[in-house]
Design a protein around this motif. Sequence first.
Motif, PDB file in Angstrom:
ATOM      1  N   PHE A  64      -0.356  14.449  -1.170  1.00 13.28           N
ATOM      2  CA  PHE A  64      -1.656  14.702  -1.119  1.00 13.28           C
ATOM      3  C   PHE A  64      -2.108  13.512  -2.006  1.00 13.28           C
ATOM      4  O   PHE A  64      -1.527  12.706  -2.754  1.00 13.28           O
ATOM      5  N   TYR A  65      -3.424  13.131  -1.842  1.00  9.84           N
ATOM      6  CA  TYR A  65      -4.066  11.954  -2.325  1.00  9.84           C
ATOM      7  C   TYR A  65      -5.707  11.975  -2.350  1.00  9.84           C
ATOM      8  O   TYR A  65      -6.330  12.951  -1.693  1.00  9.84           O
ATOM      9  N   ASN A  66      -6.264  11.398  -3.508  1.00 14.48           N
ATOM     10  CA  ASN A  66      -7.594  11.630  -3.403  1.00 14.48           C
ATOM     11  C   ASN A  66      -8.254  10.566  -4.283  1.00 14.48           C
ATOM     12  O   ASN A  66      -7.518   9.772  -5.012  1.00 14.48           O
ATOM     13  N   ASN A  67      -9.491  10.120  -4.074  1.00 12.06           N
ATOM     14  CA  ASN A  67     -10.253   9.078  -5.082  1.00 12.06           C
ATOM     15  C   ASN A  67     -11.054   9.622  -6.025  1.00 12.06           C
ATOM     16  O   ASN A  67     -12.025   9.114  -6.361  1.00 12.06           O
ATOM     17  N   TYR A  68     -10.981  10.978  -6.263  1.00 12.83           N
ATOM     18  CA  TYR A  68     -12.184  11.674  -7.070  1.00 12.83           C
ATOM     19  C   TYR A  68     -11.459  12.295  -8.286  1.00 12.83           C
ATOM     20  O   TYR A  68     -11.858  12.180  -9.550  1.00 12.83           O
ATOM     21  N   LEU A  69     -10.521  12.746  -8.216  1.00 10.15           N
ATOM     22  CA  LEU A  69      -9.681  13.463  -9.489  1.00 10.15           C
ATOM     23  C   LEU A  69      -8.551  12.863  -9.945  1.00 10.15           C
ATOM     24  O   LEU A  69      -7.683  12.527  -9.022  1.00 10.15           O
ATOM     25  N   VAL A  70      -8.438  12.619 -11.392  1.00 12.30           N
ATOM     26  CA  VAL A  70      -7.433  11.922 -11.912  1.00 12.30           C
ATOM     27  C   VAL A  70      -6.329  12.964 -12.609  1.00 12.30           C
ATOM     28  O   VAL A  70      -6.770  13.873 -13.373  1.00 12.30           O
ATOM     29  N   TRP A  71      -5.140  12.844 -12.112  1.00 13.66           N
ATOM     30  CA  TRP A  71      -4.216  13.948 -13.274  1.00 13.66           C
ATOM     31  C   TRP A  71      -4.038  13.460 -14.541  1.00 13.66           C
ATOM     32  O   TRP A  71      -3.506  12.225 -14.539  1.00 13.66           O
ATOM     33  N   GLN A  72      -4.330  14.400 -15.372  1.00 11.30           N
ATOM     34  CA  GLN A  72      -4.171  13.956 -16.904  1.00 11.30           C
ATOM     35  C   GLN A  72      -3.330  15.216 -17.534  1.00 11.30           C
ATOM     36  O   GLN A  72      -3.294  15.139 -18.713  1.00 11.30           O
ATOM     37  N   GLY A 464      13.379  11.199   0.183  1.00 10.95           N
ATOM     38  CA  GLY A 464      12.570   9.771  -0.139  1.00 10.95           C
ATOM     39  C   GLY A 464      11.064  10.394  -0.756  1.00 10.95           C
ATOM     40  O   GLY A 464      11.106  11.488  -0.627  1.00 10.95           O
ATOM     41  N   SER A 465      10.346   9.053  -1.110  1.00  9.56           N
ATOM     42  CA  SER A 465       9.078   9.636  -1.495  1.00  9.56           C
ATOM     43  C   SER A 465       8.422   8.010  -1.272  1.00  9.56           C
ATOM     44  O   SER A 465       8.897   6.906  -1.440  1.00  9.56           O
ATOM     45  N   ASP A 466       7.022   8.131  -0.287  1.00  8.26           N
ATOM     46  CA  ASP A 466       6.403   7.100  -0.332  1.00  8.26           C
ATOM     47  C   ASP A 466       5.635   6.587  -1.470  1.00  8.26           C
ATOM     48  O   ASP A 466       4.968   5.615  -1.406  1.00  8.26           O
ATOM     49  N   ASN A 467       5.319   7.450  -2.354  1.00  6.37           N
ATOM     50  CA  ASN A 467       4.842   7.258  -3.733  1.00  6.37           C
ATOM     51  C   ASN A 467       5.582   8.121  -4.921  1.00  6.37           C
ATOM     52  O   ASN A 467       5.155   9.100  -5.205  1.00  6.37           O
ATOM     53  N   MET A 480       0.685  12.227  -4.289  1.00  9.95           N
ATOM     54  CA  MET A 480       2.046  12.174  -4.345  1.00  9.95           C
ATOM     55  C   MET A 480       2.464  12.355  -2.885  1.00  9.95           C
ATOM     56  O   MET A 480       1.807  13.032  -2.177  1.00  9.95           O
ATOM     57  N   GLU A 481       3.663  12.070  -2.713  1.00  2.24           N
ATOM     58  CA  GLU A 481       4.440  12.494  -1.161  1.00  2.24           C
ATOM     59  C   GLU A 481       5.991  12.457  -1.571  1.00  2.24           C
ATOM     60  O   GLU A 481       6.369  11.619  -2.422  1.00  2.24           O
ATOM     61  N   PHE A 482       6.671  13.308  -1.006  1.00  2.52           N
ATOM     62  CA  PHE A 482       8.105  13.292  -0.971  1.00  2.52           C
ATOM     63  C   PHE A 482       8.314  13.875   0.309  1.00  2.52           C
ATOM     64  O   PHE A 482       7.844  14.924   0.996  1.00  2.52           O
ATOM     65  N   HIS A 483       9.757  13.686   0.653  1.00  3.71           N
ATOM     66  CA  HIS A 483      10.273  14.089   2.023  1.00  3.71           C
ATOM     67  C   HIS A 483      11.926  14.289   1.939  1.00  3.71           C
ATOM     68  O   HIS A 483      12.432  13.546   1.208  1.00  3.71           O
TER      69      HIS A 483
END
Length: 513
Positions: A64-72, A464-467, A480-483
């Motif tokens: 998942f990705y977004n440009n709105y919510l920042v994880w804190q 692995g993970s691209d992020n 984040m991403e994982f596979h």
Amino acid sequence: MKRVLPIILILFSITSGERVQAQFLLGQSSSNYAGVHGVYLNPATAADSRYKVQIHLAGFETYFYNNYLVWQAPYSPFQMMTNTVPSKYRGPNNGIIFRDQEYLREKLNGRDKHVRAGAEIRGSGVLFTINNKNAISINSRLRVGAAATNVSESVARLLKNGTVVSGRIEPEDFGAHLHANTNALVELSGTYARVLLDDEEEFIKVGITAKRLISLQQSHIHGQNINYQYITDPSVPNGAYVRLNNLSAQYGMTNEGAYSNASFSPAWLLGNASAGSGWGADLGFVYEYRPDVRKYSYREKGQMLKDNSKNKYLYRVSVSLLDIGRVSYKNPNYVEAYDLQRSGLILNESNFRQSPGLPGVMDGLNQTLRSSPEDQVSVYRTLLPTRLQASVDYLVKDKVYVNAMVIQGFVSNRNVNFTMPSLLAVTPRYEAKWFEVAVPFSLTDNYSRVAMGIGARAGILYVGSDNILPTFNIGNPKGMEFHFGLQIPIYRKPPESQLKCYPETEKRGIFGF
């Protein structure tokens, strides 16, 4: 109306995420041992691979990705998804404590927002090398995801917070917009690849993949020219209603029968018993420059052959056009969709409470927007996420490579389409027969975000993970991403005697004569 459209947000399952694109498995797909992962990125890679046979058992990816919510939050998204949050952040019944207003900070800059989330299950598949020139691959996967794109910031805040929130953004202009969709597609594919040119230093191969696509689920809402305003609700402190002064909308969904009645019967595969179906294709081209090809050549039974267990290029150029095609939704037993224009309506939360889940959201939209049979659409179509992939892979030294790749999407996300963001990546890697490790660095999410990943292959396992940084809660994550997955490799054999290979410095004519 207290929290109007968090309900619609739930419909698209994107409270902090991104959409189904399946990411790109950057740590796996550019390798000479990528096998079926390479085929998904460029079908030409099936030919002249290092495998005699590769059997892919199963694999999984989520992102998942977004440009709105920042994880804190004080724990990472990975810990939350895998239920490994420390006990000090759990409640009395061991439930994870999550304070959305505190742990998700809004990034407010006046720009349109997007959020994307998805998962991909790569099912059973096989890559088979027929001979030195031809190869085939048969694969299966399930692609699932959700996206909200081109969402006006004021609409995004309304979706997240509802109307009971201090400092809500009043819409300033006519023309706010919202585009969101979900997709779940079964894909069955067959690939054929062939070597076209093997002329000493120059080597060319091409490939094509044909895909059969069957929809398990699809939903969408696309609003244009939205003009709305908050109307104070005196019965609720700091509360308001939302009045829709004007709206042009297209929305629809497939019902639960589309996946509960899924089967691999001929009628289902041919599209007559599914909510939607379609065809797609990938086209691929690979060029390799092989200045030292003679050191991999040998004579056997009067023929000049090459060691097919070895990579031979100094650099490799790969170009492919992916996901050409579309899916049509027209089964009246499963599909309900509308295209309408409305004005002077009140969004009432009670409309969305009459039945649970997606049917309740659909009923709420129908009641709120006063849809009628005249507004109903009998057929709608979604384009596949067509995109261009181009990469250069360079041999730095024995077993060490650097790959530079760009993936550019073409399909508009302003319509009912299945889209994927563009990216630019540079991936150094060490690859050997039974072990490999790669570290991709990328500008992902339409070149807007820097990410670092890691990928590894050890025998039958890849992971692995691209992020990777959000896994450790580094840098205020926005995604984040994982596979991971399992495969059975059967490698192509080297010559029986290495003495058969010509020395690198030996001068010979074409084909070694």
